[in-house]
Design an enzyme around this catalytic site. Structure first.
Site, short mmCIF file in Angstrom:
data_model
loop_
_atom_site.label_atom_id
_atom_site.label_comp_id
_atom_site.label_asym_id
_atom_site.label_seq_id
_atom_site.Cartn_x
_atom_site.Cartn_y
_atom_site.Cartn_z
N GLY A 10 6.35 -13.17 -2.03
CA GLY A 10 6.22 -12.44 -3.30
C GLY A 10 7.54 -11.78 -3.67
O GLY A 10 7.58 -10.68 -4.21
N ILE A 54 2.04 -19.61 -0.93
CA ILE A 54 1.63 -19.22 0.43
C ILE A 54 0.34 -19.93 0.86
O ILE A 54 -0.09 -19.81 1.99
CB ILE A 54 1.49 -17.69 0.59
CG1 ILE A 54 0.58 -17.12 -0.50
CG2 ILE A 54 2.85 -17.01 0.58
CD1 ILE A 54 0.20 -15.66 -0.27
N TYR A 153 -9.39 -7.16 -5.92
CA TYR A 153 -8.12 -6.82 -5.27
C TYR A 153 -8.34 -5.79 -4.14
O TYR A 153 -7.84 -5.95 -3.03
CB TYR A 153 -7.17 -6.28 -6.33
CG TYR A 153 -5.88 -5.67 -5.85
CD1 TYR A 153 -4.85 -6.47 -5.37
CD2 TYR A 153 -5.68 -4.29 -5.92
CE1 TYR A 153 -3.65 -5.90 -4.96
CE2 TYR A 153 -4.48 -3.72 -5.51
CZ TYR A 153 -3.47 -4.52 -5.03
OH TYR A 153 -2.29 -3.97 -4.63
#
Ligand code: SER
Length: 343
Positions: A10, A54, A153
């Site tokens: 990231g 990823i 999240y």
């Protein structure tokens, strides 16, 4: 001999920017991964940048073979607002992505014969207070309290904290060689809202703070999406970077837990508005509350207790509210947009 590197996922994100600048200043060899090409100003600061996902296990497998990774800063994540638009995709990136990186850490540690450090930013989104009254009454929330996140999240972050603990302490506990010792040294920070002078976050729900300031400096209208009385903990990017670096460097014996709160100040949206208006008197800022995003922020604590971090590894922010705005954010943001205008 393979080169010893620090791996940052990231890398194009807000924390990635600050971390790459900091570590490159100390001459670390950095391998950076992001789904987009690394931002140009960062390219000369890393030894290698990779455009990649990823979730791509072949790519991650290659990394293990090509590098000796001593520390992983796993920053890639879909933030709270964006995740609500496609929760299943967010889950894949936030959870499966983390699992892949933990797996990479295990493989890497087998190559090098010592545990790989895995530094993971979690979030105040891991908390979930049930009512606004409760939020206003509980005061500073400790790491093991009120863990009932209401966003994908937040659920992802809380679960990944547990995964990190599992990989550090209980991974393959029934295997014949399970006494061989830990292969992942997982260390996690629960961050408050972050504010950087350099970048604007994308897809978060604490974004009203940084967005308001940057819009004011740019001279664009801003509609703040939460009520003026909304209170959240915040921290400026240099302190976020400092906490990551200090936790990474801490003696393992001093760490009494895997997950630490860190924070610095906790203004209301009205206070951020007033500070911004004072610095940029022409700023056009309105409050146009988005009830759905407000509901998320109302479940996040107004303050967190970071005494464990202070005690175990000497955590202390450099910037309180006054210094954060007057000595870092306002001058740096003003300079940044003046330079943009002059080009
Ligand atoms: N800044 C994050 C978000 O708003 C919270 O950690 O999603």
């Amino acid at each position: 001999m393979r080169e010893e590197v620090v791996l940052i996922t990231g890398a194009n994100g807000e924390i990635g920017h600050g971390l790459i600048r900091y570590l490159s200043g100390l001459n670390y060899t950095i391998v950076a991964i992001d789904v987009n090409p690394l931002d140009r100003p960062l390219r000369s600061l890393v030894s290698k940048w990779i455009v990649g996902d990823i979730l791509d296990q072949i790519l991650l497998g290659r990394l293990v073979v090509e590098h000796q990774i001593r520390t992983i800063y796993h920053l890639a994540s879909i933030l709270s607002t964006k995740a609500e638009y496609n929760p299943e995709t967010a889950h894949r990136i936030n959870v499966e992505g983390t699992l892949n990186l933990l797996r990479l850490a295990v493989e890497q540690s087998q190559w090098q014969g010592s545990p790989v450090k895995f530094i993971y930013p979690s979030s105040i989104a891991a908390y979930g207070l049930e009512t606004l009254d409760q939020k206003n009454q509980v005061g500073k929330v400790k790491e093991n309290e009120h863990l009932f996140p209401t966003t994908m999240y937040g659920c992802n972050k809380l679960y990944c904290e547990h995964l990190g603990r599992y990989y550090s302490k209980h991974y393959r506990q029934l295997a014949a060689d399970s006494a061989a010792g830990p292969s992942v040294d997982f260390r996690c920070l629960r961050f408050p809202g972050l504010i950087s002078a350099e970048t604007i976050p994308t897809g978060g729900t604490s974004d009203y703070g940084p967005e308001m300031l940057h819009a004011a400096a740019k001279g664009t209208l801003y509609n703040c999406f939460v009520r003026p009385d909304t209170r959240l903990p915040f921290m400026v990017m240099p302190d976020a970077i400092k906490s990551l670096i200090n936790l990474e460097a801490a003696d393992q014996e001093k760490l009494s837990r895997f997950v630490y709160n860190v924070t610095s100040f906790n203004p209301t949206a009205r206070e951020i508005f007033e500070i911004t208006k004072k610095a940029f008197p022409d700023a056009q800022i309105d409050f146009e509350v988005d009830q759905r995003r407000q509901k998320i922020v109302d479940t996040w604590p107004a303050d967190v207790d970071d005494s464990a971090a202070r005690q175990d590894w000497g955590w202390q922010p450099d910037f309180d509210q006054e210094r954060a705005f007057n000595e870092y954010l306002i001058p740096a943001i003003r300079k940044q947009y003046m330079e943009t205008e002059n080009h």
